[in-house]
Design a protein around this motif. Structure first.
Motif, short mmCIF file in Angstrom:
data_model
loop_
_atom_site.label_atom_id
_atom_site.label_comp_id
_atom_site.label_asym_id
_atom_site.label_seq_id
_atom_site.Cartn_x
_atom_site.Cartn_y
_atom_site.Cartn_z
N LEU A 105 -14.87 7.52 0.07
CA LEU A 105 -13.87 6.89 0.14
C LEU A 105 -13.56 6.56 1.31
CD1 LEU A 105 -11.44 5.18 -1.79
CD2 LEU A 105 -10.23 7.14 -1.03
N LEU A 106 -13.75 5.16 1.88
CA LEU A 106 -13.46 4.51 3.08
C LEU A 106 -11.93 4.38 3.53
CD1 LEU A 106 -14.39 3.55 6.07
CD2 LEU A 106 -14.59 1.33 4.95
N MET A 107 -11.17 3.60 2.52
CA MET A 107 -9.89 3.74 2.78
C MET A 107 -9.23 3.15 1.22
SD MET A 107 -9.43 -0.01 4.69
CE MET A 107 -10.96 -1.05 4.97
N GLU A 108 -8.04 3.24 1.10
CA GLU A 108 -7.19 2.80 -0.05
C GLU A 108 -6.04 1.79 0.88
OE1 GLU A 108 -6.28 6.77 -1.72
OE2 GLU A 108 -4.40 5.22 -2.05
N HIS A 109 -5.81 0.67 0.24
CA HIS A 109 -5.08 -0.26 0.44
C HIS A 109 -4.12 -0.96 -0.37
CE1 HIS A 109 -4.07 -3.57 3.55
NE2 HIS A 109 -4.67 -4.36 2.51
N GLN A 110 -2.86 -1.05 0.06
CA GLN A 110 -1.91 -1.91 -0.77
C GLN A 110 -1.71 -2.96 -0.28
OE1 GLN A 110 1.18 1.36 -1.83
NE2 GLN A 110 0.11 0.87 -3.80
N PRO A 111 -2.09 -4.27 -0.35
CA PRO A 111 -1.81 -5.47 0.33
C PRO A 111 -0.60 -6.15 0.39
CG PRO A 111 -3.31 -5.91 -1.67
CD PRO A 111 -3.20 -4.47 -1.44
N PHE A 112 0.28 -5.85 -0.92
CA PHE A 112 1.20 -6.71 -1.20
C PHE A 112 2.58 -5.73 -1.62
CE2 PHE A 112 3.11 -9.69 -4.47
CZ PHE A 112 3.55 -10.21 -3.79
N ASN A 113 3.62 -5.88 -0.79
CA ASN A 113 4.79 -5.17 -0.94
C ASN A 113 5.50 -5.38 -2.40
OD1 ASN A 113 4.75 -4.42 1.54
ND2 ASN A 113 5.80 -6.20 2.38
N LYS A 114 5.31 -6.12 -2.96
CA LYS A 114 5.84 -6.45 -4.30
C LYS A 114 5.07 -6.47 -5.44
CE LYS A 114 10.07 -8.94 -2.92
NZ LYS A 114 9.87 -9.25 -1.45
N MET A 115 4.02 -5.68 -5.23
CA MET A 115 2.92 -5.60 -6.41
C MET A 115 2.47 -4.08 -6.34
SD MET A 115 -0.49 -7.49 -7.33
CE MET A 115 0.04 -9.26 -7.60
N ILE A 116 2.62 -3.50 -7.42
CA ILE A 116 2.06 -2.32 -7.65
C ILE A 116 0.53 -2.21 -7.97
CG2 ILE A 116 2.23 0.05 -8.87
CD1 ILE A 116 5.05 -1.13 -7.71
N TRP A 117 -0.13 -2.20 -6.81
CA TRP A 117 -1.63 -2.63 -6.92
C TRP A 117 -2.21 -1.83 -5.74
CZ3 TRP A 117 -4.57 -6.91 -4.48
CH2 TRP A 117 -5.88 -7.24 -4.98
N THR A 118 -3.30 -1.14 -5.80
CA THR A 118 -4.26 -0.42 -4.98
C THR A 118 -5.68 -0.96 -4.90
OG1 THR A 118 -2.80 1.36 -4.84
CG2 THR A 118 -4.66 1.69 -3.77
N ILE A 119 -6.21 -1.32 -3.70
CA ILE A 119 -7.68 -1.60 -3.66
C ILE A 119 -8.22 -0.23 -3.16
CG2 ILE A 119 -9.43 -3.02 -2.89
CD1 ILE A 119 -7.28 -5.27 -2.29
N TYR A 120 -9.22 0.44 -3.66
CA TYR A 120 -10.19 1.47 -3.09
C TYR A 120 -11.41 0.81 -2.73
CZ TYR A 120 -6.82 4.33 -5.94
OH TYR A 120 -5.58 4.90 -6.26
N ASN A 121 -11.57 1.18 -1.24
CA ASN A 121 -12.91 0.92 -0.75
C ASN A 121 -13.90 2.10 -0.47
OD1 ASN A 121 -14.89 0.29 1.42
ND2 ASN A 121 -14.12 -1.73 1.00
N PHE A 122 -14.96 2.15 -1.38
CA PHE A 122 -15.89 3.18 -1.31
C PHE A 122 -17.09 2.69 -0.54
CE2 PHE A 122 -13.53 4.14 -5.14
CZ PHE A 122 -13.36 5.56 -4.95
#
Lengths: 186, 186
Positions: free
Chosen positions: A103-120
């Motif tokens: 896993l390189l990083m995980e990122h939550q781009p948007f304060n008002k959205m429950i959503w994570t992007i995982y970068n492998f």
């Protein structure tokens, strides 16, 4: 500080991609307001290494006028672990598989959205079988050098925007660029 | 390539902050799928200059455990032009106003959301009146130097994430830093 819903939040709409949740929030003057968040399943992106090359996709989608560049990846199915999604999407979209994942990083781009992007990162990928595309996908797989990968990530049509901004530093900071190369290629 | 809704998209949910829109999308094999996007009113952020300082806010919100750092700004009201929002929010949150406005950038952070953030620079701000805060806001106004502004933008609690990644370059690229200084202070 990860975005999350309070325990008393209620699902008020469930669509094809998005859910909308609301709860009653006490304000500083004691009054109550309805607060609202959007939620969607998490996403994965894969930096996939084949020898000294990285896999890029040139992709068309039926509602987009122009093709765009992206990493292999996609949406986690219900209850699917991000790493499982990453392996599945890499194989489906490109035909490649790997036994060396990080896993390189995980990122939550948007304060008002429950959503994570995982970068492998997937190292030592080998070609397994012919890709199996969804009916909403037209994907051409390209193998590019590290330099080409960094350059492509700075194109306006590069889809993985959070990663583009992260990688921009590699264009003008040689120490970061070398460290990144080592992180990706091992 | 700005995110937009096709003409035949239909509003299927309207909440407190978000709308959900759907349309029938023809796929590559001729079949039809329901496509979906979220929409919300646009946002503005303001880099406000007072003499040789920049305005930062330390803010608490009723649903957040920890305070965060942000620029003045907020949501466009229905049909409100972004510049009008920027002037209104700067005055309401900080008590400052300006006659010298410039758009630094506009940004669509999220492919599946119809949403634009406008980032304005307000030069030569002067103090007008006592701030008037919403009942969901606790804001402390700070005047910081350019160096402190760049450093704060790289904190994990800095709220304007797209701007933090844009400004990160100023931490290690001296030419960019000088150009940015000139852009902000004129």
């Amino acid at each position: 500080m990860k975005n999350s819903l309070p325990q008393d939040a209620k699902l008020v709409f469930k669509g094809e991609l998005f859910e909308v949740w609301q709860w009653k929030q006490k304000m500083y003057d004691g009054s109550i307001e309805i607060f609202e968040r959007v939620k969607q399943v998490d996403n994965v992106d894969v930096i996939a290494v084949v020898n000294d090359k990285i896999i890029l996709e040139v992709q068309e989608q039926p509602d987009r006028a122009e093709p765009f560049i992206s990493l292999p990846g996609g949406r986690c199915e219900e209850k699917e672990e991000p790493l499982v999604t990453a392996k599945r999407e890499l194989l489906e979209e490109t035909g490649y598989s790997s036994d060396h994942w990080e896993l390189l990083m995980e990122h939550q781009p948007f304060n008002k959205m429950i959503w994570t992007i995982y970068n492998f990162i997937a190292r030592d990928c080998s070609y397994e079988k012919i890709p199996r595309l969804d009916r909403g996908e037209k994907i051409t797989v390209k193998l590019v050098s590290f330099d080409e990968f960094i350059a492509a990530s700075q194109e306006p049509t590069f889809r993985n925007k959070y990663l583009g901004t992260y990688l921009s530093r590699a264009s003008f900071d040689e120490a970061f660029r070398k460290k990144l190369y080592k992180t990706i290629f091992g």
